[in-house]
Structure formats: C-alpha cells, structure tokens
Scaffold this motif. Structure first.
Motif, short mmCIF file in Angstrom:
data_model
loop_
_atom_site.label_atom_id
_atom_site.label_comp_id
_atom_site.label_asym_id
_atom_site.label_seq_id
_atom_site.Cartn_x
_atom_site.Cartn_y
_atom_site.Cartn_z
N LEU A 24 0.83 -1.20 0.00
CA LEU A 24 0.00 0.00 0.00
C LEU A 24 0.87 1.26 0.00
CD1 LEU A 24 -2.67 -1.17 2.60
CD2 LEU A 24 -3.02 -0.87 0.15
N ALA A 25 1.94 1.25 0.81
CA ALA A 25 2.82 2.42 0.90
C ALA A 25 3.56 2.67 -0.40
CB ALA A 25 3.81 2.24 2.05
N LEU A 26 3.92 1.60 -1.10
CA LEU A 26 4.62 1.75 -2.39
C LEU A 26 3.66 2.14 -3.52
CD1 LEU A 26 6.99 -1.36 -2.25
CD2 LEU A 26 7.69 1.05 -2.20
N GLY A 27 2.36 2.12 -3.25
CA GLY A 27 1.37 2.45 -4.27
C GLY A 27 1.12 1.30 -5.24
N VAL A 28 1.58 0.10 -4.90
CA VAL A 28 1.38 -1.06 -5.76
C VAL A 28 -0.08 -1.48 -5.76
CG1 VAL A 28 1.95 -3.51 -6.05
CG2 VAL A 28 3.74 -1.87 -5.46
N LEU A 29 -0.70 -1.37 -4.60
CA LEU A 29 -2.11 -1.75 -4.45
C LEU A 29 -2.91 -0.57 -3.92
CD1 LEU A 29 -1.61 -5.21 -2.69
CD2 LEU A 29 -2.25 -4.81 -5.08
N PRO A 30 -4.15 -0.44 -4.37
CA PRO A 30 -5.02 0.61 -3.82
C PRO A 30 -5.53 0.19 -2.43
CG PRO A 30 -6.23 -0.67 -5.44
CD PRO A 30 -4.82 -1.20 -5.44
N SER A 31 -6.00 1.13 -1.67
CA SER A 31 -6.48 0.84 -0.31
C SER A 31 -7.67 -0.13 -0.31
CB SER A 31 -6.84 2.13 0.43
OG SER A 31 -7.83 2.83 -0.28
#
Length: 148
Positions: free
Chosen positions: A37-44
């Motif tokens: 989540l922090a890397l922006g790989v997956l949405p919340s």
C-alpha cells in the motif's frame, strides 16, 4: 546526534500489532500488505478485500529478515519470558515506555543503532529490494486483478 538524525535517509516503518493469536506468516503478510500500500502497488481497496471473508486472497509476505519483534507481552503471566522481570524494571526506569528504547537509551547503549545497522546490511537490503521488485512487477499485477 539524535535518533532522528541517525535514521535520516533510512526508510522504515513501525507497526504496532495487538492480538491474541497469530497464524503462521500472518505478521509477515500484514507487513507486506502495508509495504504494498505504501509503495502504491495496491489501492487501499485491496486492504478491505484482504480483511474480508473472501478465501484465497493473495497477500505479499514481507521478508522475515527485515522484521524486528520489539516486544511480546503475554497476558496473565502465561509463557512469561525468562528475562521478563528485567524488561519490566527497564520499562519502569524509562517512564513506562515499552518496546524499543527511546532516543536517550539508544544514544547511550546504541541498541537501536545496532538493530538498524544490521537491517541496513546488504543481505537485508537485497532481500527487501527483491520483495519490492516482485511487488512492482508480476505479483502486484496479479493481485490488482482480484479487484476487477
């Protein structure tokens, strides 16, 4: 120098996890999901899916070598660790703080510094880099497909 100065240019996160029981690799999965989540790989939205009753939701496992257990408290004294009394005395001396020692203790004993230096060793950096590359590549793409 202060503890924050020591940590400059070092990426890290502190997760406080409270629970009664944990499954095998559960903490690694929780930390891996936070990283994704922090890397922006997956949405919340993926967090909601991972915490749902949906079966077989893939969750990335953070490399074990990059995780540090700072404290473990057992209720009612069950499974008390042999050095528990020393930990409680140290906590009382530090004004009730638990977990990793505060900045003053770190400067004095270099405990946190030694932990962070070890985590910054090439073998741990390489493990986390490989984990991140898998997240940014095939694994992340496969996981995002679950949201479609």
């Amino acid at each position: 120098t202060g503890f924050r100065d020591f940590l400059s240019n070092k990426a890290f996160a502190v997760l406080r996890i409270t629970g009664r029981d944990f499954l095998y690799h559960q903490i690694r999965g929780m930390a891996g999901l936070v990283c994704a989540l922090a890397l922006g790989v997956l949405p919340s939205d993926y967090l909601d899916l991972a915490l749902s009753n949906e079966a077989n939701v893939e969750v990335p496992l953070a490399p074990a070598g990059n995780l540090v257990l700072a404290e473990c408290i057992f209720r009612d004294g069950q499974f008390a660790c042999p050095f528990g009394q020393a930990v409680r005395e140290e906590r009382d001396k530090n004004g009730g703080r638990r977990g990793l020692p505060g900045p003053a203790a770190c400067a004095k004993e270099r405990t946190c510094g030694r932990v962070i230096e070890e985590l910054c060793e090439p073998r741990f950096q390489e493990g986390f880099r490989d984990f991140s590359e898998r997240l940014l590549g095939e694994q992340g793409a496969r996981m995002r497909q679950l949201l479609r």
